[in-house]
Write a protein that holds these residues in place. Structure first.
Motif, PDB file in Angstrom:
ATOM      1  N   GLY A 178       0.810  -1.212   0.000  1.00 38.92           N
ATOM      2  CA  GLY A 178       0.000   0.000   0.000  1.00 38.92           C
ATOM      3  C   GLY A 178       0.846   1.266   0.000  1.00 38.92           C
ATOM      4  N   THR A 179       0.212   2.341  -0.405  1.00 37.77           N
ATOM      5  CA  THR A 179       0.874   3.636  -0.374  1.00 37.77           C
ATOM      6  C   THR A 179       0.153   4.535   0.620  1.00 37.77           C
ATOM      7  N   VAL A 180       0.701   5.742   0.846  1.00 42.63           N
ATOM      8  CA  VAL A 180       0.117   6.658   1.818  1.00 42.63           C
ATOM      9  C   VAL A 180      -1.318   6.992   1.425  1.00 42.63           C
ATOM     10  N   GLY A 240      13.109   1.288   7.020  1.00 43.51           N
ATOM     11  CA  GLY A 240      13.522   2.561   6.474  1.00 43.51           C
ATOM     12  C   GLY A 240      12.881   2.963   5.161  1.00 43.51           C
ATOM     13  N   ASP A 241      11.923   2.176   4.670  1.00 47.44           N
ATOM     14  CA  ASP A 241      11.303   2.462   3.376  1.00 47.44           C
ATOM     15  C   ASP A 241      10.001   3.235   3.562  1.00 47.44           C
ATOM     16  N   LEU A 242       9.941   4.429   3.015  1.00 48.80           N
ATOM     17  CA  LEU A 242       8.753   5.270   3.146  1.00 48.80           C
ATOM     18  C   LEU A 242       7.652   4.907   2.163  1.00 48.80           C
ATOM     19  N   ASN A 243       7.908   3.967   1.258  1.00 46.59           N
ATOM     20  CA  ASN A 243       6.948   3.676   0.192  1.00 46.59           C
ATOM     21  C   ASN A 243       6.351   2.282   0.275  1.00 46.59           C
ATOM     22  N   SER A 244       6.556   1.573   1.368  1.00 48.74           N
ATOM     23  CA  SER A 244       5.997   0.221   1.471  1.00 48.74           C
ATOM     24  C   SER A 244       5.173   0.071   2.742  1.00 48.74           C
ATOM     25  N   SER A 245       3.985  -0.472   2.568  1.00 53.72           N
ATOM     26  CA  SER A 245       3.140  -0.833   3.706  1.00 53.72           C
ATOM     27  C   SER A 245       2.310  -2.048   3.314  1.00 53.72           C
ATOM     28  N   GLY A 264      -8.400  -3.785   0.457  1.00 52.94           N
ATOM     29  CA  GLY A 264      -7.917  -2.642  -0.295  1.00 52.94           C
ATOM     30  C   GLY A 264      -6.408  -2.627  -0.352  1.00 52.94           C
ATOM     31  N   GLN A 265      -5.864  -1.591  -0.955  1.00 50.53           N
ATOM     32  CA  GLN A 265      -4.425  -1.464  -1.108  1.00 50.53           C
ATOM     33  C   GLN A 265      -3.770  -1.397   0.263  1.00 50.53           C
ATOM     34  N   GLY A 266      -2.791  -2.272   0.490  1.00 53.07           N
ATOM     35  CA  GLY A 266      -2.122  -2.335   1.788  1.00 53.07           C
ATOM     36  C   GLY A 266      -2.617  -3.455   2.680  1.00 53.07           C
ATOM     37  N   ASP A 267      -3.711  -4.153   2.276  1.00 55.11           N
ATOM     38  CA  ASP A 267      -4.243  -5.260   3.071  1.00 55.11           C
ATOM     39  C   ASP A 267      -3.568  -6.593   2.749  1.00 55.11           C
TER      40      ASP A 267
END
Length: 390
Positions: free
Chosen positions: A41-43, A68-73, A334-337
């Motif tokens: 997922g993204t922010v 340390g990755d701001l773009n992965s969840s 949804g995205q990130g699940d």
């Protein structure tokens, strides 16, 4: 119907397989082209919603990301014990404490490494020091931790302002019950915000909860189902039993009639189960949190446009939610699940979410890998068996 898809999505088409057991979705889905999430997922606004439940120790359904990755969840799925099969050597150590998630959630940010591991997976027998694919995993993801800290800092300032104003009114002689209640509520809110911010600070100082041990990569079973699992080794400090969502967490809007789901906060999942067509299920994910749905009557055919591959996947169609007296489809995933564990009404762990249908406002469905398929592939890949903590 046409839908616009981001570059991170892959297209699929639905086709009929078993006309006798088709659901409404299956009857019309051969006409529709939708997208499937295969990226973390993204922010989004939903990330902030999840972080309201930030606790010192991770649990099923919380946010995770690469160190340390701001773009992965993604989502922490189920806690499992990887135990060596009888007569075989798993590694120098014996049983390992792990949690499940998706391979694409923990995929390396190095493109060369990611390309290799998507195809080959990550071997349990490779050295953690020498294999760059064996990345460290944080709870919560860095982007969600930052969002949580910002949100709760703003709440703390607002609560402190309310506390100061109420305290001043009391000091000026206003002692009406409503003024006293307002002061006490503000004081409670300040304490809650400070508690969560303390957890945020602790997690920021020591965010890592595990290291990738093994994964499937992204490939298919002999039955033409897509595999996308990863095992992350953790420690006793972060390991726990698996807690399905409780009946109190299922709102009437998301689960009309409650579907005879009676699990409480004291119940835990101690056994695996099988996917049953049309069965009601529940999950907790990083983005959409607790949602309910029903499995399709049969697997649906998925055509992957990036490589022309075709697979058969189980889909969970979300239950209807009531809003203003009318009913409309809800969103199951949804995205990130990705990585979220799916439980049946008996509390058995039956599968893991690895994708969702773009255009969820219409269907809101999620793609689920049967847990039995994951167990079998883990056994073949690692010479180990997956057990649930008791």
């Amino acid at each position: 119907m046409f839908m616009f898809l981001t570059a991170s999505c892959r297209l699929l088409t639905f086709q009929r397989r078993n006309a006798a057991s088709l659901t409404t979705l299956e009857r019309i889905a051969h006409k529709i082209q939708v997208g499937v999430e295969l990226n973390p997922g993204t922010v989004s606004n939903a990330a902030g919603e999840v972080q309201r439940n930030l606790l010192p120790k991770p649990y099923n359904g919380v946010s995770i990301g690469l160190q340390g990755d701001l773009n992965s969840s993604g989502t922490l799925g189920g806690f499992v014990v990887l135990q060596p099969l009888s007569g075989q050597t798993l590694s120098e150590d014996q049983s390992k404490l792990c949690f499940l998630t998706c391979h694409h959630v923990i995929r390396s940010t190095n493109r060369e490494v990611a390309t290799r591991t998507d195809k080959e997976g990550i071997s349990i027998f490779s050295s953690s020091d020498e294999d760059p694919a064996k990345v460290f995993v944080e709870y919560p993801s860095l982007q969600d931790l930052n969002a949580a800290h910002e949100e709760w800092s703003d709440r703390l300032k607002e609560a402190q302002d309310r506390e100061a104003k109420s305290q001043l009114r009391v000091e000026m002689g206003e002692e009406e019950p409503r003024v006293i209640r307002s002061l006490r509520q503000a004081q409670e809110d300040v304490k809650q915000c400070q508690t969560v911010l303390s957890i945020c600070d602790t997690r920021k100082a020591n965010p890592v909860i595990g290291q990738v041990l093994a994964s499937s990569g992204i490939r298919n079973t002999s039955a033409r189902m897509r595999l996308d699992w990863a095992l992350v080794q953790t420690t006793q400090e972060f390991f726990s039993r698996n807690l399905p969502p409780s009946k109190d967490s299922v709102s009437p809007e998301r689960n009309p009639g409650n579907n005879q789901y009676h699990l409480t906060e004291l119940d835990f999942a101690d056994r695996f189960g099988d996917i049953v067509p049309d069965d009601w299920v529940i999950k907790r994910g990083r983005t959409t949190e607790v949602t309910c749905g029903k499995f399709n009557g049969a697997p649906i055919k998925v055509q992957w446009t990036n490589d022309g591959d075709e697979t058969w996947e189980w889909a969970v169609v979300s239950t209807l939610k009531r809003r203003g007296g009318s009913e409309e489809p809800d969103v199951f995933a949804g995205q990130g699940d990705s990585g979220a564990m799916v439980f049946n009404r008996e509390g058995e762990l039956v599968g893991m979410v690895f994708g969702y249908h773009q255009g969820g406002k219409i269907f809101g469905s999620g793609l689920v890998t049967p847990i039995r398929e994951i167990i079998a592939d883990v056994k073949a890949s690692t010479s180990g068996d997956l057990l649930l903590p008791q």
